[in-house]
Scaffold this active site. Structure first.
Site, PDB file in Angstrom:
ATOM      1  N   LYS A  92       0.816  -1.101  -0.231  1.00 52.11           N
ATOM      2  CA  LYS A  92       0.076  -0.033  -0.027  1.00 52.11           C
ATOM      3  C   LYS A  92       0.759   1.285  -0.032  1.00 52.11           C
ATOM      4  O   LYS A  92       0.273   2.152  -0.527  1.00 52.11           O
ATOM      5  CB  LYS A  92      -0.953  -0.125   1.206  1.00 52.11           C
ATOM      6  CG  LYS A  92      -1.963  -1.038   1.178  1.00 52.11           C
ATOM      7  CD  LYS A  92      -3.144  -0.803   1.859  1.00 52.11           C
ATOM      8  CE  LYS A  92      -4.343  -1.808   1.635  1.00 52.11           C
ATOM      9  NZ  LYS A  92      -4.083  -3.044   1.974  1.00 52.11           N
ATOM     10  N   GLU A 131     -10.012   6.536   3.825  1.00 53.30           N
ATOM     11  CA  GLU A 131     -10.810   5.613   4.517  1.00 53.30           C
ATOM     12  C   GLU A 131      -9.793   4.292   4.772  1.00 53.30           C
ATOM     13  O   GLU A 131      -8.798   4.414   3.978  1.00 53.30           O
ATOM     14  CB  GLU A 131     -11.719   5.210   3.586  1.00 53.30           C
ATOM     15  CG  GLU A 131     -11.754   3.801   2.511  1.00 53.30           C
ATOM     16  CD  GLU A 131     -10.596   4.510   1.287  1.00 53.30           C
ATOM     17  OE1 GLU A 131     -10.566   5.617   1.141  1.00 53.30           O
ATOM     18  OE2 GLU A 131     -10.016   3.473   0.742  1.00 53.30           O
ATOM     19  N   SER A 164       1.838  -9.739  -0.873  1.00 55.28           N
ATOM     20  CA  SER A 164       1.174  -8.440  -0.699  1.00 55.28           C
ATOM     21  C   SER A 164       1.477  -7.645   0.731  1.00 55.28           C
ATOM     22  O   SER A 164       1.657  -6.586   0.679  1.00 55.28           O
ATOM     23  CB  SER A 164      -0.205  -8.326  -1.011  1.00 55.28           C
ATOM     24  OG  SER A 164      -0.912  -9.031  -0.152  1.00 55.28           O
TER      25      SER A 164
HETATM   26  C1  LIG Z   1      -4.970  -4.185   1.991  1.00 55.18           C
HETATM   27  C2  LIG Z   1      -4.547  -5.423   1.520  1.00 55.18           C
HETATM   28  C3  LIG Z   1      -4.849  -6.185   0.656  1.00 55.18           C
HETATM   29  C4  LIG Z   1      -6.117  -5.984  -0.337  1.00 55.18           C
HETATM   30  O1  LIG Z   1      -6.082  -4.732  -1.201  1.00 55.18           O
HETATM   31  P1  LIG Z   1      -5.896  -4.891  -2.919  1.00 55.18           P
HETATM   32  O2  LIG Z   1      -6.283  -3.551  -3.239  1.00 55.18           O
HETATM   33  O3  LIG Z   1      -6.841  -5.801  -3.098  1.00 55.18           O
HETATM   34  O4  LIG Z   1      -4.368  -5.242  -2.949  1.00 55.18           O
HETATM   35  C5  LIG Z   1      -4.076  -7.503   0.139  1.00 55.18           C
HETATM   36  N1  LIG Z   1      -2.936  -7.729   1.072  1.00 55.18           N
HETATM   37  C6  LIG Z   1      -2.597  -6.711   1.990  1.00 55.18           C
HETATM   38  C7  LIG Z   1      -1.445  -7.207   2.990  1.00 55.18           C
HETATM   39  C8  LIG Z   1      -3.277  -5.614   2.144  1.00 55.18           C
HETATM   40  O5  LIG Z   1      -2.859  -4.834   3.396  1.00 55.18           O
END
Ligand SMILES: *Cc1c(COP(=O)(O)O)cnc(C)c1O
Length: 392
Positions: free
Chosen positions: A89, A111, A378
């Protein structure tokens, strides 16, 4: 054909469905983006903060023991979990705060659901010394108390949202209301490839660095393109970030993994592509969880970051044209995925990411010959270990 078109459409999806008062700030943002896209100094600034502050490039790590367990799969992990604040993010919030700065907006709003986007936003607001208000559902504030504390430590004001299901979609509604009222000095940082045009394309372009790096890194290691790309899908930003650079590479299969919660046969899931229908939410047309009257359904996932009843319009388009496929993984399977990666590689993934890992076991059963895979890791699991401890 370059997508989206001038008015922000990905085929029939996307667009700008907002109250009159937001048309002019969105146009202002579009103009700023158009100018900054050609601005060398802006590009250099963005790269500088990604490198020096966030920690890019992230590694593309060959997961040897995990691959051995999965027999037919050779798995590489794109390590977004190693970035500052622990997830992808930060790529997006750095990009958007730089735009806010160029537009001379001194107040930031956002948000947040899991609190991850709130923390990433509060982080960059503090990095640039800007005032910051984060909207968060009361239910989510309870579930993610530690992230609320983090945001406050970083100097942000966290505003409790008590309307509706008191989760992410309600927080997003309130943030939009704030923006309508304070457009003069306020920049709204959206956390995924969702919202009205130009947000989906802007966030995609900031996250596209994931796939651009991964494509090059994979080529150096394997002298070819990967067979599969896999990423979890909440709003869809880490998935689109990985997928985008490979759009033209027709041999590369893309799989987005949604949250099946308690199961797709129940109403308790967040699979807005696998189980959704076309509708409008938060300013754009996409695939949504809604009832027959068009009321938005409450989404459920063990992973707060996947717990959103909509999805970015570009994913709806990828699904429609068959460029990507979308599957769903249950809460229980995700917990298994989290354990699998922890034991096999010494990496505890976020619960969101654990959905993508869990899908690998299914894919391993399906493929006939050896296949190479890039998984977008992610985020890291530190934020989830207390919840996981309760559940296990
Ligand atoms: C917020 C988040 C997601 C989901 O958000 P996307 O916009 O779909 O990428 C996925 N993995 C992690 C670790 C997150 O913090």
């Amino acid at each position: 054909m370059k997508l989206p078109d001038k008015r922000g459409h990905f085929g029939e999806f996307g667009g700008k469905f907002v109250p009159e008062t937001l048309m002019s700030p969105l146009a202002e943002l579009e103009t700023a983006l158009k100018t900054l896209k050609k601005n060398k100094r802006f590009k250099a600034e963005f790269s500088f903060y990604l490198k020096e502050y966030a920690g890019r490039p992230t590694n593309l790590y060959f997961a040897q023991r995990l691959s051995k367990r999965l027999k037919n799969l050779k798995v590489y992990l794109k390590r977004e979990d190693t970035l500052h604040t622990g997830a992808h993010k930060i790529n997006n919030t750095i990009g958007q705060i730089l735009i806010a700065k160029h537009m001379k907006k001194n107040r930031i709003i956002a948000e947040t659901g899991a609190g991850q986007h709130g923390v990433a936003t509060a982080t960059v607001a503090s990095l640039f010394g800007l005032q910051c208000c984060i909207y968060m559902g009361a239910e989510d504030m309870k579930r993610q108390a530690l992230n609320v504390f983090r945001m406050r430590l970083l100097g942000a004001e966290v505003i409790e949202v008590k309307s509706g299901s008191q989760t992410l979609k309600d927080a997003m509604n309130e943030a939009i209301r704030d923006w309508v009222t304070n457009v003069q000095n306020t920049f709204y940082i959206i956390g995924s490839v969702a919202g009205p045009h130009p947000y989906p394309v802007m966030v995609r372009d900031f996250q596209a660095v994931i796939g651009q790096e991964a494509r090059e890194q994979f080529f150096v290691k394997e002298k070819k393109l990967p067979d599969y790309l896999i990423a979890c899908v909440g709003g869809g930003s880490n998935a689109m970030g990985l997928f985008h650079a490979f759009f033209q590479d027709k041999t590369v299969k893309m799989v987005g993994v949604e949250a099946a919660g308690f199961g797709l046969h129940t109403k308790e899931h967040a699979a807005s592509l696998s189980q959704g229908s076309v509708g409008i939410l938060h300013g754009s047309k996409s695939s949504l969880l809604q009832n027959r009257e068009g009321q938005i359904r409450v989404a459920h996932s063990i992973a707060a970051g996947l717990d959103y009843p909509g999805v970015g319009p570009e994913h709806a388009y990828y699904k429609k044209i068959g460029r990507a496929t979308y599957v769903a993984v249950t809460d229980r399977e995700a917990l298994q995925g989290l354990k699998l990666l922890s034991r096999a590689e010494g990496i505890i993934p976020a619960l969101e990411t654990a959905h993508a890992i869990a899908y690998l076991e299914k894919l391993a059963q399906e493929v006939k010959r050896k296949a190479t895979v890039i998984v977008c890791l992610s985020g890291r699991g530190d934020k989830d270990v207390a919840a996981v401890k309760e559940l296990m």
